[in-house]
Write an enzyme that holds these catalytic residues in place. Structure first.
Site, PDB file in Angstrom:
ATOM      1  N   LYS A  38      -8.161   5.348   5.396  1.00  0.00           N
ATOM      2  CA  LYS A  38      -7.390   6.224   4.513  1.00  0.00           C
ATOM      3  C   LYS A  38      -8.217   7.483   4.263  1.00  0.00           C
ATOM      4  CE  LYS A  38      -5.013   5.998   0.004  1.00  0.00           C
ATOM      5  NZ  LYS A  38      -4.737   5.118  -1.167  1.00  0.00           N
ATOM      6  N   SER A 113       0.159   4.444  -2.163  1.00  0.00           N
ATOM      7  CA  SER A 113      -0.321   5.674  -1.568  1.00  0.00           C
ATOM      8  C   SER A 113      -1.022   5.481  -0.228  1.00  0.00           C
ATOM      9  CB  SER A 113      -1.306   6.363  -2.535  1.00  0.00           C
ATOM     10  OG  SER A 113      -2.455   5.549  -2.739  1.00  0.00           O
ATOM     11  N   SER A 137      -0.996   0.227  -4.384  1.00  0.00           N
ATOM     12  CA  SER A 137      -1.011   1.185  -3.281  1.00  0.00           C
ATOM     13  C   SER A 137      -1.345   0.595  -1.928  1.00  0.00           C
ATOM     14  CB  SER A 137      -2.004   2.317  -3.582  1.00  0.00           C
ATOM     15  OG  SER A 137      -1.656   2.983  -4.763  1.00  0.00           O
TER      16      SER A 137
END
Length: 444
Positions: A38, A113, A137
Protein backbone atom coordinates in the site's frame (compact mmCIF):
# COMPACT_ATOMS: atom_id res chain seq x y z
CA UNK A 1 4.77 -10.90 -13.00
CA UNK A 2 5.15 -7.11 -13.26
CA UNK A 3 4.02 -7.35 -16.88
CA UNK A 4 0.87 -9.21 -15.78
CA UNK A 5 0.19 -6.57 -13.15
CA UNK A 6 0.66 -3.79 -15.69
CA UNK A 7 -1.77 -5.46 -18.07
CA UNK A 8 -4.37 -6.06 -15.34
CA UNK A 9 -3.92 -2.53 -14.08
CA UNK A 10 -5.46 -1.20 -17.28
CA UNK A 11 -8.81 -2.41 -15.94
CA UNK A 12 -8.21 -2.36 -12.17
CA UNK A 13 -6.35 0.96 -11.72
CA UNK A 14 -4.82 -0.54 -8.57
CA UNK A 15 -1.06 -0.05 -9.10
CA UNK A 16 0.68 3.30 -8.67
CA UNK A 17 4.35 2.49 -9.22
CA UNK A 18 6.64 -0.49 -9.73
CA UNK A 19 9.58 -1.53 -7.59
CA UNK A 20 12.99 -2.99 -8.31
CA UNK A 21 15.26 -4.21 -5.52
CA UNK A 22 17.79 -6.92 -4.80
CA UNK A 23 16.09 -10.09 -3.61
CA UNK A 24 17.74 -11.92 -0.73
CA UNK A 25 18.38 -15.53 -1.75
CA UNK A 26 18.35 -18.65 0.37
CA UNK A 27 15.91 -20.93 2.15
CA UNK A 28 13.85 -18.12 3.67
CA UNK A 29 10.22 -17.98 4.88
CA UNK A 30 8.95 -15.83 2.02
CA UNK A 31 11.29 -16.94 -0.77
CA UNK A 32 9.48 -16.67 -4.08
CA UNK A 33 6.60 -14.62 -2.66
CA UNK A 34 5.47 -11.66 -4.76
CA UNK A 35 4.41 -8.68 -2.64
CA UNK A 36 2.48 -5.45 -3.09
CA UNK A 37 2.77 -2.46 -0.74
CA UNK A 38 0.00 0.00 0.00
CA UNK A 39 1.41 3.39 -0.93
CA UNK A 40 1.57 4.64 2.66
CA UNK A 41 4.53 2.27 3.32
CA UNK A 42 7.87 4.02 2.99
CA UNK A 43 10.40 2.16 0.86
CA UNK A 44 13.73 3.81 0.20
CA UNK A 45 14.04 5.23 -3.29
CA UNK A 46 10.33 4.97 -4.12
CA UNK A 47 7.73 7.71 -4.40
CA UNK A 48 5.35 7.35 -1.45
CA UNK A 49 2.23 9.41 -2.07
CA UNK A 50 -0.50 7.85 0.09
CA UNK A 51 -2.54 8.57 -3.07
CA UNK A 52 -2.47 12.30 -2.33
CA UNK A 53 -1.58 15.02 -4.82
CA UNK A 54 0.08 16.89 -1.97
CA UNK A 55 2.67 14.09 -1.60
CA UNK A 56 3.11 13.44 -5.32
CA UNK A 57 6.79 14.46 -5.15
CA UNK A 58 7.69 12.73 -1.86
CA UNK A 59 10.54 10.23 -2.24
CA UNK A 60 11.17 7.91 0.70
CA UNK A 61 14.65 7.98 2.22
CA UNK A 62 14.20 4.94 4.48
CA UNK A 63 12.31 1.66 4.76
CA UNK A 64 9.36 0.95 6.96
CA UNK A 65 10.19 -1.84 9.41
CA UNK A 66 7.77 -4.13 7.59
CA UNK A 67 9.59 -3.51 4.30
CA UNK A 68 12.90 -4.53 5.86
CA UNK A 69 11.31 -7.68 7.26
CA UNK A 70 9.75 -8.59 3.92
CA UNK A 71 13.05 -8.19 2.09
CA UNK A 72 15.04 -10.06 4.75
CA UNK A 73 12.53 -12.94 4.51
CA UNK A 74 13.26 -13.35 0.80
CA UNK A 75 10.14 -11.83 -0.74
CA UNK A 76 10.10 -9.73 -3.90
CA UNK A 77 8.25 -6.43 -3.60
CA UNK A 78 6.87 -5.62 -7.04
CA UNK A 79 4.42 -2.77 -6.78
CA UNK A 80 2.98 0.03 -4.67
CA UNK A 81 -0.78 0.26 -4.67
CA UNK A 82 -3.51 2.87 -4.71
CA UNK A 83 -5.45 3.74 -1.58
CA UNK A 84 -8.03 6.23 -0.39
CA UNK A 85 -6.10 9.47 0.07
CA UNK A 86 -4.19 9.35 3.38
CA UNK A 87 -6.34 6.33 4.30
CA UNK A 88 -9.50 8.43 4.47
CA UNK A 89 -12.41 6.63 2.85
CA UNK A 90 -13.92 3.17 2.63
CA UNK A 91 -14.32 2.81 -1.13
CA UNK A 92 -10.94 3.56 -2.76
CA UNK A 93 -12.72 6.12 -4.92
CA UNK A 94 -10.84 8.88 -3.07
CA UNK A 95 -7.41 8.41 -4.62
CA UNK A 96 -5.61 11.05 -6.64
CA UNK A 97 -5.39 8.56 -9.53
CA UNK A 98 -9.10 7.69 -9.51
CA UNK A 99 -11.15 4.73 -8.29
CA UNK A 100 -9.71 1.25 -7.87
CA UNK A 101 -11.96 -1.37 -9.44
CA UNK A 102 -12.98 -4.81 -8.29
CA UNK A 103 -11.45 -7.88 -10.00
CA UNK A 104 -14.89 -9.56 -10.00
CA UNK A 105 -16.75 -6.58 -11.44
CA UNK A 106 -15.07 -3.68 -13.18
CA UNK A 107 -18.04 -1.42 -12.46
CA UNK A 108 -17.77 -2.03 -8.71
CA UNK A 109 -15.55 -0.68 -5.97
CA UNK A 110 -12.72 -2.61 -4.36
CA UNK A 111 -13.44 -1.17 -0.93
CA UNK A 112 -10.96 0.95 0.95
CA UNK A 113 -8.79 2.34 2.11
CA UNK A 114 -6.49 -0.58 1.18
CA UNK A 115 -8.39 -1.25 -2.04
CA UNK A 116 -5.42 -1.32 -4.42
CA UNK A 117 -3.74 -4.05 -2.41
CA UNK A 118 -7.03 -5.97 -2.11
CA UNK A 119 -7.73 -5.76 -5.83
CA UNK A 120 -4.32 -7.14 -6.83
CA UNK A 121 -4.58 -9.93 -4.26
CA UNK A 122 -8.12 -10.73 -5.39
CA UNK A 123 -6.91 -10.95 -8.98
CA UNK A 124 -4.21 -13.44 -7.87
CA UNK A 125 -1.45 -11.14 -9.07
CA UNK A 126 0.56 -11.18 -5.83
CA UNK A 127 0.84 -13.72 -3.05
CA UNK A 128 0.98 -11.14 -0.25
CA UNK A 129 -0.39 -7.62 -0.31
CA UNK A 130 0.29 -5.18 2.51
CA UNK A 131 -2.29 -2.75 3.86
CA UNK A 132 -3.30 -0.75 6.89
CA UNK A 133 -6.58 -0.93 8.81
CA UNK A 134 -7.95 1.99 10.85
CA UNK A 135 -11.65 1.10 10.80
CA UNK A 136 -12.06 -1.86 8.46
CA UNK A 137 -9.67 -0.79 5.72
CA UNK A 138 -8.33 -4.31 5.13
CA UNK A 139 -11.23 -6.47 6.20
CA UNK A 140 -13.97 -4.77 4.13
CA UNK A 141 -11.95 -4.80 0.86
CA UNK A 142 -11.12 -8.44 1.59
CA UNK A 143 -14.84 -9.20 1.65
CA UNK A 144 -15.47 -7.33 -1.59
CA UNK A 145 -12.46 -8.79 -3.44
CA UNK A 146 -12.69 -12.42 -2.28
CA UNK A 147 -9.44 -12.70 -0.33
CA UNK A 148 -8.23 -13.24 3.21
CA UNK A 149 -7.67 -9.95 5.03
CA UNK A 150 -5.90 -9.87 8.41
CA UNK A 151 -5.80 -7.15 11.04
CA UNK A 152 -3.70 -8.55 13.91
CA UNK A 153 -3.66 -7.30 17.50
CA UNK A 154 -2.80 -3.65 18.05
CA UNK A 155 0.99 -3.40 18.14
CA UNK A 156 1.66 -6.88 16.71
CA UNK A 157 3.22 -5.42 13.56
CA UNK A 158 5.35 -2.29 13.71
CA UNK A 159 3.87 0.84 12.15
CA UNK A 160 7.26 2.55 11.86
CA UNK A 161 7.56 4.04 8.40
CA UNK A 162 3.84 3.79 7.60
CA UNK A 163 2.10 7.12 7.04
CA UNK A 164 -0.56 7.29 9.78
CA UNK A 165 -4.24 8.08 9.81
CA UNK A 166 -5.24 7.74 13.47
CA UNK A 167 -2.59 6.39 15.83
CA UNK A 168 -4.87 4.82 18.44
CA UNK A 169 -6.74 2.91 15.72
CA UNK A 170 -4.13 2.16 13.03
CA UNK A 171 -3.06 -1.44 12.49
CA UNK A 172 -0.68 -2.80 9.85
CA UNK A 173 -2.14 -5.89 8.18
CA UNK A 174 -2.27 -7.70 4.86
CA UNK A 175 -4.10 -9.82 2.26
CA UNK A 176 -3.42 -13.38 1.10
CA UNK A 177 -5.31 -16.01 -0.89
CA UNK A 178 -5.53 -18.48 2.00
CA UNK A 179 -5.27 -18.78 5.77
CA UNK A 180 -2.01 -20.75 5.85
CA UNK A 181 -0.21 -18.02 3.90
CA UNK A 182 -1.72 -15.48 6.29
CA UNK A 183 -0.30 -17.41 9.25
CA UNK A 184 3.17 -17.61 7.66
CA UNK A 185 3.11 -13.89 6.91
CA UNK A 186 2.47 -12.93 10.54
CA UNK A 187 5.38 -15.13 11.67
CA UNK A 188 7.61 -12.84 9.59
CA UNK A 189 5.96 -9.49 10.21
CA UNK A 190 5.16 -9.61 13.93
CA UNK A 191 7.50 -8.52 16.69
CA UNK A 192 8.67 -5.67 18.86
CA UNK A 193 10.31 -2.69 17.17
CA UNK A 194 12.25 -0.11 19.17
CA UNK A 195 11.31 2.47 16.52
CA UNK A 196 7.60 2.06 17.31
CA UNK A 197 6.63 2.73 20.90
CA UNK A 198 3.21 1.14 20.33
CA UNK A 199 4.67 -2.18 19.20
CA UNK A 200 4.42 -5.02 21.70
CA UNK A 201 7.04 -7.41 23.02
CA UNK A 202 5.00 -10.62 22.99
CA UNK A 203 5.91 -14.13 21.81
CA UNK A 204 5.40 -14.76 18.09
CA UNK A 205 4.22 -18.33 17.65
CA UNK A 206 4.62 -20.65 14.68
CA UNK A 207 1.05 -19.94 13.66
CA UNK A 208 1.27 -22.01 10.47
CA UNK A 209 2.04 -25.12 12.52
CA UNK A 210 -0.94 -24.61 14.85
CA UNK A 211 -3.76 -24.69 12.33
CA UNK A 212 -5.31 -28.08 13.11
CA UNK A 213 -8.48 -27.74 15.17
CA UNK A 214 -11.31 -30.06 16.21
CA UNK A 215 -14.48 -27.97 16.31
CA UNK A 216 -16.35 -30.36 18.60
CA UNK A 217 -17.41 -28.62 21.79
CA UNK A 218 -16.05 -25.22 20.74
CA UNK A 219 -18.20 -22.20 21.65
CA UNK A 220 -18.51 -19.54 18.97
CA UNK A 221 -20.25 -16.23 19.31
CA UNK A 222 -22.39 -14.60 16.63
CA UNK A 223 -22.64 -10.80 16.68
CA UNK A 224 -26.46 -10.70 16.63
CA UNK A 225 -26.72 -6.93 16.11
CA UNK A 226 -24.90 -7.32 12.81
CA UNK A 227 -27.04 -10.23 11.62
CA UNK A 228 -30.23 -8.34 12.51
CA UNK A 229 -29.05 -5.27 10.58
CA UNK A 230 -28.50 -7.14 7.28
CA UNK A 231 -31.42 -7.26 4.85
CA UNK A 232 -29.80 -9.29 2.06
CA UNK A 233 -31.34 -12.77 2.17
CA UNK A 234 -28.52 -14.40 0.18
CA UNK A 235 -25.84 -13.07 2.53
CA UNK A 236 -27.80 -14.31 5.54
CA UNK A 237 -28.40 -17.70 3.92
CA UNK A 238 -24.67 -18.13 3.26
CA UNK A 239 -23.83 -17.17 6.83
CA UNK A 240 -26.51 -19.46 8.29
CA UNK A 241 -25.25 -22.33 6.12
CA UNK A 242 -21.81 -21.85 7.66
CA UNK A 243 -23.31 -21.89 11.17
CA UNK A 244 -25.23 -25.07 10.36
CA UNK A 245 -22.05 -26.73 9.09
CA UNK A 246 -20.21 -25.72 12.27
CA UNK A 247 -22.97 -27.16 14.44
CA UNK A 248 -22.84 -30.41 12.45
CA UNK A 249 -19.20 -30.70 13.51
CA UNK A 250 -20.12 -30.34 17.17
CA UNK A 251 -19.61 -26.61 17.65
CA UNK A 252 -21.92 -24.60 19.90
CA UNK A 253 -23.25 -21.35 18.42
CA UNK A 254 -24.06 -18.62 20.94
CA UNK A 255 -25.77 -15.40 19.83
CA UNK A 256 -24.27 -12.35 21.48
CA UNK A 257 -25.99 -8.98 21.53
CA UNK A 258 -24.81 -5.48 22.39
CA UNK A 259 -27.27 -2.92 23.71
CA UNK A 260 -28.85 -1.52 20.55
CA UNK A 261 -28.28 2.20 21.16
CA UNK A 262 -24.65 1.54 22.06
CA UNK A 263 -24.09 -0.54 18.91
CA UNK A 264 -25.30 2.39 16.81
CA UNK A 265 -22.54 4.59 18.23
CA UNK A 266 -19.67 2.55 16.73
CA UNK A 267 -19.42 4.56 13.53
CA UNK A 268 -20.03 8.06 14.98
CA UNK A 269 -17.46 7.39 17.69
CA UNK A 270 -14.95 6.24 15.11
CA UNK A 271 -15.56 9.32 12.95
CA UNK A 272 -14.84 11.70 15.83
CA UNK A 273 -11.73 9.96 17.15
CA UNK A 274 -10.21 9.16 13.75
CA UNK A 275 -10.69 12.67 12.41
CA UNK A 276 -9.31 14.33 15.53
CA UNK A 277 -6.19 12.19 15.38
CA UNK A 278 -5.86 12.69 11.61
CA UNK A 279 -6.02 16.47 11.94
CA UNK A 280 -3.09 16.27 14.36
CA UNK A 281 -1.01 13.76 12.40
CA UNK A 282 -1.32 15.63 9.12
CA UNK A 283 -0.65 19.13 10.40
CA UNK A 284 2.87 18.79 8.98
CA UNK A 285 1.54 18.44 5.43
CA UNK A 286 1.73 22.16 4.79
CA UNK A 287 4.17 22.60 1.91
CA UNK A 288 6.94 23.68 4.29
CA UNK A 289 7.73 20.58 6.31
CA UNK A 290 6.21 18.07 3.88
CA UNK A 291 4.24 18.25 0.69
CA UNK A 292 4.29 19.85 -2.72
CA UNK A 293 4.16 23.58 -2.04
CA UNK A 294 1.88 26.03 -3.82
CA UNK A 295 3.32 29.53 -3.91
CA UNK A 296 1.83 32.30 -1.79
CA UNK A 297 2.65 35.90 -0.88
CA UNK A 298 3.31 34.92 2.72
CA UNK A 299 4.12 31.75 4.66
CA UNK A 300 0.52 31.57 5.84
CA UNK A 301 -0.84 31.95 2.31
CA UNK A 302 1.59 29.29 1.04
CA UNK A 303 0.29 26.82 3.64
CA UNK A 304 -3.34 27.67 2.92
CA UNK A 305 -2.90 27.34 -0.84
CA UNK A 306 -0.92 24.10 -0.48
CA UNK A 307 -3.54 22.42 1.69
CA UNK A 308 -6.49 23.85 -0.26
CA UNK A 309 -5.18 22.61 -3.59
CA UNK A 310 -3.31 19.54 -2.40
CA UNK A 311 -6.08 17.77 -0.49
CA UNK A 312 -9.30 16.35 -1.91
CA UNK A 313 -12.62 17.66 -0.65
CA UNK A 314 -13.19 14.52 1.45
CA UNK A 315 -9.85 14.89 3.23
CA UNK A 316 -10.43 18.59 3.86
CA UNK A 317 -13.87 17.79 5.26
CA UNK A 318 -12.47 15.21 7.67
CA UNK A 319 -9.65 17.46 8.84
CA UNK A 320 -12.14 20.29 9.45
CA UNK A 321 -14.34 17.95 11.49
CA UNK A 322 -11.29 16.88 13.47
CA UNK A 323 -10.30 20.45 14.27
CA UNK A 324 -13.89 21.32 15.19
CA UNK A 325 -13.93 18.51 17.77
CA UNK A 326 -10.76 19.95 19.37
CA UNK A 327 -11.85 23.57 19.44
CA UNK A 328 -12.88 25.17 22.72
CA UNK A 329 -15.71 23.45 24.56
CA UNK A 330 -16.08 20.92 21.73
CA UNK A 331 -13.07 19.10 23.14
CA UNK A 332 -15.23 18.14 26.11
CA UNK A 333 -18.66 17.86 24.48
CA UNK A 334 -17.49 15.98 21.37
CA UNK A 335 -13.98 14.50 21.63
CA UNK A 336 -13.86 13.55 25.31
CA UNK A 337 -17.39 12.17 25.09
CA UNK A 338 -16.39 10.05 22.09
CA UNK A 339 -13.49 8.59 24.05
CA UNK A 340 -15.86 7.69 26.91
CA UNK A 341 -18.24 5.98 24.49
CA UNK A 342 -15.29 4.10 23.02
CA UNK A 343 -14.57 2.71 26.48
CA UNK A 344 -18.19 1.59 26.83
CA UNK A 345 -17.99 -0.16 23.47
CA UNK A 346 -14.72 -1.88 24.35
CA UNK A 347 -16.10 -3.12 27.67
CA UNK A 348 -19.32 -4.36 26.05
CA UNK A 349 -17.46 -6.26 23.34
CA UNK A 350 -15.04 -7.72 25.86
CA UNK A 351 -18.02 -9.04 27.81
CA UNK A 352 -19.54 -10.53 24.65
CA UNK A 353 -16.33 -12.48 24.02
CA UNK A 354 -15.81 -13.51 27.63
CA UNK A 355 -17.20 -17.05 27.32
CA UNK A 356 -16.66 -17.83 23.63
CA UNK A 357 -13.52 -18.46 21.61
CA UNK A 358 -14.36 -16.38 18.54
CA UNK A 359 -16.94 -13.87 17.33
CA UNK A 360 -18.48 -14.32 13.90
CA UNK A 361 -20.48 -12.03 11.62
CA UNK A 362 -20.94 -11.37 7.92
CA UNK A 363 -18.18 -8.91 7.04
CA UNK A 364 -20.45 -6.89 4.75
CA UNK A 365 -24.20 -6.94 4.07
CA UNK A 366 -23.67 -7.61 0.36
CA UNK A 367 -21.05 -7.66 -2.37
CA UNK A 368 -19.19 -4.60 -3.60
CA UNK A 369 -21.41 -1.64 -4.53
CA UNK A 370 -21.23 0.04 -7.92
CA UNK A 371 -18.67 2.79 -8.36
CA UNK A 372 -21.43 5.10 -9.53
CA UNK A 373 -24.04 4.26 -6.90
CA UNK A 374 -22.91 4.64 -3.32
CA UNK A 375 -26.07 6.02 -1.78
CA UNK A 376 -26.54 4.99 1.85
CA UNK A 377 -29.16 5.63 4.48
CA UNK A 378 -26.62 6.84 7.03
CA UNK A 379 -29.10 6.59 9.92
CA UNK A 380 -30.10 2.98 9.19
CA UNK A 381 -28.93 -0.01 11.22
CA UNK A 382 -27.71 -1.55 7.96
CA UNK A 383 -25.23 1.29 7.52
CA UNK A 384 -24.34 2.05 11.14
CA UNK A 385 -23.96 -1.60 12.18
CA UNK A 386 -24.15 -3.96 9.19
CA UNK A 387 -21.68 -2.00 7.07
CA UNK A 388 -19.42 -0.63 9.78
CA UNK A 389 -19.33 -3.08 12.70
CA UNK A 390 -15.72 -4.16 12.13
CA UNK A 391 -14.47 -0.87 13.60
CA UNK A 392 -15.12 -2.43 17.03
CA UNK A 393 -11.85 -4.34 16.71
CA UNK A 394 -9.93 -1.16 16.04
CA UNK A 395 -11.34 0.19 19.29
CA UNK A 396 -10.44 -3.00 21.19
CA UNK A 397 -7.19 -3.77 19.35
CA UNK A 398 -8.33 -7.41 19.10
CA UNK A 399 -7.19 -9.49 16.11
CA UNK A 400 -9.76 -9.81 13.35
CA UNK A 401 -9.84 -11.48 9.95
CA UNK A 402 -12.15 -11.61 6.94
CA UNK A 403 -12.15 -14.66 4.70
CA UNK A 404 -14.26 -15.42 1.62
CA UNK A 405 -17.65 -16.97 2.42
CA UNK A 406 -19.68 -17.08 -0.81
CA UNK A 407 -20.80 -15.12 -3.83
CA UNK A 408 -23.93 -12.99 -3.70
CA UNK A 409 -25.18 -11.88 -7.12
CA UNK A 410 -21.84 -13.00 -8.53
CA UNK A 411 -19.75 -10.93 -6.09
CA UNK A 412 -17.72 -12.13 -3.10
CA UNK A 413 -18.98 -11.66 0.44
CA UNK A 414 -16.78 -12.53 3.43
CA UNK A 415 -17.22 -13.71 6.98
CA UNK A 416 -15.43 -11.83 9.75
CA UNK A 417 -13.78 -13.73 12.61
CA UNK A 418 -12.38 -12.08 15.74
CA UNK A 419 -10.71 -13.28 18.92
CA UNK A 420 -9.38 -11.79 22.14
CA UNK A 421 -6.17 -9.75 22.27
CA UNK A 422 -3.01 -11.62 21.18
CA UNK A 423 -4.97 -14.75 20.29
CA UNK A 424 -3.81 -14.87 16.68
CA UNK A 425 -3.01 -18.60 16.95
CA UNK A 426 -6.65 -19.24 17.82
CA UNK A 427 -7.82 -16.87 15.07
CA UNK A 428 -5.84 -18.70 12.39
CA UNK A 429 -6.85 -22.19 13.56
CA UNK A 430 -10.56 -21.34 13.55
CA UNK A 431 -10.30 -19.52 10.21
CA UNK A 432 -8.48 -22.52 8.73
CA UNK A 433 -11.33 -24.78 9.83
CA UNK A 434 -13.89 -22.38 8.36
CA UNK A 435 -11.92 -22.18 5.12
CA UNK A 436 -12.09 -25.95 4.72
CA UNK A 437 -15.88 -25.89 5.22
CA UNK A 438 -16.50 -22.95 2.90
CA UNK A 439 -14.26 -24.34 0.11
CA UNK A 440 -14.10 -20.97 -1.63
CA UNK A 441 -13.53 -20.98 -5.37
CA UNK A 442 -11.95 -17.67 -6.24
CA UNK A 443 -12.52 -17.66 -9.99
CA UNK A 444 -13.58 -14.42 -11.64
Amino acid sequence: MIDKIKEANKRLNAALSYVEHDVVSGDLPLSGWSVALKDNFNMSGTITTASSNLLSNYKSIYNATTVDKLIEAGSQILVKTSMDELGMGGTNRNAATGPVLNPYCEGCISGGSSGGSASLAGANLVRLSMGSDTGDSIRKPASYCGVVGVKPSYGRISRYGVIPYAASLDHVGYFTQNVKDAAIALEVLAGYDANDMTSIDAPVEKYSELLDLDLKGKRMGVFKNVVDAIDNADTLNSFNNLLTALESKGAEIVYKEMQSDLAKTMLPTYVVIANVEASTHHASLDGVRFGKAVEGKSLEELMIQTRSQGFSSLVKERLIYGQYALEGDHKITVYQKAKKVRRLLVDAYKEMLSDVDVMLAPATPQGAPSVDDLSFDIESDKFLIGDNHMVINNFTGYPSMTLPMSKVDGLPVGVNVSTKYLEEAKLFSYANAFEAILDWKGDF
